[in-house]
Write a protein that holds these residues in place. Structure first.
Motif, PDB file in Angstrom:
ATOM      1  N   UNK A 192      31.023 103.920 -19.461  1.00  0.00           N
ATOM      2  CA  UNK A 192      32.194 104.748 -19.771  1.00  0.00           C
ATOM      3  C   UNK A 192      33.200 104.687 -18.618  1.00  0.00           C
ATOM      4  N   UNK A 193      33.915 103.578 -18.451  1.00  0.00           N
ATOM      5  CA  UNK A 193      34.833 103.449 -17.309  1.00  0.00           C
ATOM      6  C   UNK A 193      35.961 104.485 -17.320  1.00  0.00           C
ATOM      7  N   UNK A 194      36.447 104.856 -18.476  1.00  0.00           N
ATOM      8  CA  UNK A 194      37.508 105.861 -18.550  1.00  0.00           C
ATOM      9  C   UNK A 194      37.037 107.224 -18.077  1.00  0.00           C
ATOM     10  N   UNK A 195      35.866 107.635 -18.529  1.00  0.00           N
ATOM     11  CA  UNK A 195      35.287 108.907 -18.097  1.00  0.00           C
ATOM     12  C   UNK A 195      35.031 108.889 -16.595  1.00  0.00           C
ATOM     13  N   UNK A 196      34.516 107.768 -16.099  1.00  0.00           N
ATOM     14  CA  UNK A 196      34.228 107.651 -14.673  1.00  0.00           C
ATOM     15  C   UNK A 196      35.502 107.787 -13.845  1.00  0.00           C
ATOM     16  N   UNK A 197      36.575 107.127 -14.288  1.00  0.00           N
ATOM     17  CA  UNK A 197      37.847 107.216 -13.567  1.00  0.00           C
ATOM     18  C   UNK A 197      38.353 108.655 -13.537  1.00  0.00           C
ATOM     19  N   UNK A 228      38.308 113.795  -6.406  1.00  0.00           N
ATOM     20  CA  UNK A 228      39.334 113.648  -5.376  1.00  0.00           C
ATOM     21  C   UNK A 228      40.268 114.855  -5.328  1.00  0.00           C
ATOM     22  N   UNK A 229      40.582 115.422  -6.481  1.00  0.00           N
ATOM     23  CA  UNK A 229      41.433 116.617  -6.510  1.00  0.00           C
ATOM     24  C   UNK A 229      40.732 117.804  -5.851  1.00  0.00           C
ATOM     25  N   UNK A 230      39.457 117.974  -6.151  1.00  0.00           N
ATOM     26  CA  UNK A 230      38.694 119.060  -5.528  1.00  0.00           C
ATOM     27  C   UNK A 230      38.593 118.829  -4.020  1.00  0.00           C
ATOM     28  N   UNK A 231      38.378 117.590  -3.620  1.00  0.00           N
ATOM     29  CA  UNK A 231      38.307 117.258  -2.189  1.00  0.00           C
ATOM     30  C   UNK A 231      39.639 117.563  -1.509  1.00  0.00           C
ATOM     31  N   UNK A 232      40.754 117.241  -2.176  1.00  0.00           N
ATOM     32  CA  UNK A 232      42.072 117.537  -1.619  1.00  0.00           C
ATOM     33  C   UNK A 232      42.259 119.038  -1.435  1.00  0.00           C
ATOM     34  N   UNK A 262      45.137 113.239  -2.492  1.00  0.00           N
ATOM     35  CA  UNK A 262      46.142 113.451  -3.538  1.00  0.00           C
ATOM     36  C   UNK A 262      46.743 112.126  -4.013  1.00  0.00           C
ATOM     37  N   UNK A 263      46.972 111.212  -3.085  1.00  0.00           N
ATOM     38  CA  UNK A 263      47.475 109.892  -3.476  1.00  0.00           C
ATOM     39  C   UNK A 263      46.465 109.163  -4.347  1.00  0.00           C
ATOM     40  N   UNK A 264      45.185 109.343  -4.070  1.00  0.00           N
ATOM     41  CA  UNK A 264      44.146 108.728  -4.909  1.00  0.00           C
ATOM     42  C   UNK A 264      44.149 109.342  -6.310  1.00  0.00           C
ATOM     43  N   UNK A 265      44.433 110.631  -6.393  1.00  0.00           N
ATOM     44  CA  UNK A 265      44.504 111.285  -7.705  1.00  0.00           C
ATOM     45  C   UNK A 265      45.706 110.752  -8.484  1.00  0.00           C
ATOM     46  N   UNK A 266      46.850 110.663  -7.826  1.00  0.00           N
ATOM     47  CA  UNK A 266      48.087 110.234  -8.488  1.00  0.00           C
ATOM     48  C   UNK A 266      48.019 108.765  -8.906  1.00  0.00           C
ATOM     49  N   UNK A 267      47.507 107.914  -8.017  1.00  0.00           N
ATOM     50  CA  UNK A 267      47.499 106.477  -8.301  1.00  0.00           C
ATOM     51  C   UNK A 267      46.246 106.028  -9.047  1.00  0.00           C
ATOM     52  N   UNK A 268      45.221 106.858  -9.093  1.00  0.00           N
ATOM     53  CA  UNK A 268      43.952 106.536  -9.764  1.00  0.00           C
ATOM     54  C   UNK A 268      43.366 105.221  -9.263  1.00  0.00           C
ATOM     55  N   UNK A 269      43.507 104.968  -7.974  1.00  0.00           N
ATOM     56  CA  UNK A 269      42.967 103.743  -7.385  1.00  0.00           C
ATOM     57  C   UNK A 269      41.766 104.064  -6.515  1.00  0.00           C
ATOM     58  N   UNK A 320      38.039 103.143  -6.848  1.00  0.00           N
ATOM     59  CA  UNK A 320      36.833 102.524  -7.395  1.00  0.00           C
ATOM     60  C   UNK A 320      36.153 101.802  -6.252  1.00  0.00           C
ATOM     61  N   UNK A 321      35.286 102.504  -5.504  1.00  0.00           N
ATOM     62  CA  UNK A 321      34.618 101.865  -4.373  1.00  0.00           C
ATOM     63  C   UNK A 321      33.800 100.661  -4.831  1.00  0.00           C
TER      64      UNK A 321
END
Length: 183
Positions: free
Chosen positions: A91-96, A103-107, A160-167, A169-170
């Motif tokens: 489920x790549x969409x769910x994972x993203x 990331x939002x909670x971490x921010x 926050x930038x990771x949340x906005x850009x959705x980039x 995927x380690x």
């Protein structure tokens, strides 16, 4: 225009994170020098370097928070991605979306730490509070509070930038001996 602004903010945040990481590395090197001087002074002269304990405490906190933002930037923050890595293939969409939520909670947590620590920095700056043993060795508190506030604020921006850009995927780390192409 929004994409350009996000890209510009990302470049600035990444550059600041890399610079803070480099400064943290210099603090590590300074700590190594201090500890070696202390060991040599104890062994040769039976006279320990004054303030070693205080400098180690001071340095460790500074190292962690100076390098925090860069660790977040390169996706090396300690966390368990095992479940998300397994889920990604089905489920790549769910994972993203889960990664964005994390990331939002971490921010939010980074912002809260910065929010609480910055007034402490201002107070320490005004009162010139210090730690250590008066008459032997003391260091001011304010640099530590400033590094904590700035390090967590920068980590918040990167999250926050990771949340906005959705980039986010380690990539799994593979050593050459496990690589199929090496055979």
């Amino acid at each position: 225009m929004l994409k350009t602004a996000v890209a510009g903010l990302s470049r600035v945040a990444n550059s600041l994170a890399i610079a803070a990481n480099a400064l943290g590395t210099l603090v590590v090197l300074a700590l190594v020098v201090v500890l070696n001087v202390d060991v040599i002074a104890r062994g040769l002269f039976s006279a320990p370097l004054r303030g070693t304990y205080e400098m180690v405490q001071f340095s460790v906190v500074m190292i962690v928070f100076l390098q925090l933002a860069d660790v977040v930037r390169v996706d090396r923050l300690t966390r368990s991605d095992g479940f998300l890595n397994l889920l990604h293939y089905r489920r790549p969409g769910l994972t993203a979306n889960l990664r964005r939520i994390i990331n939002a909670i971490s921010a939010i947590f980074m912002a809260l730490i910065a929010y609480v620590t910055f007034p402490e920095f201002l107070h320490m700056w005004q009162t010139q509070d210090y730690f250590g043993v008066p008459g032997l060795f003391t260091l001011p508190w304010w640099p530590v509070k400033l590094v904590i506030a700035c390090g967590t604020a920068l980590a918040c921006v990167i999250f926050l930038l990771k949340v906005v850009t959705a980039q986010d995927r380690p990539q799994l780390i593979r050593t050459p001996e496990h690589d199929e192409a090496a055979e």
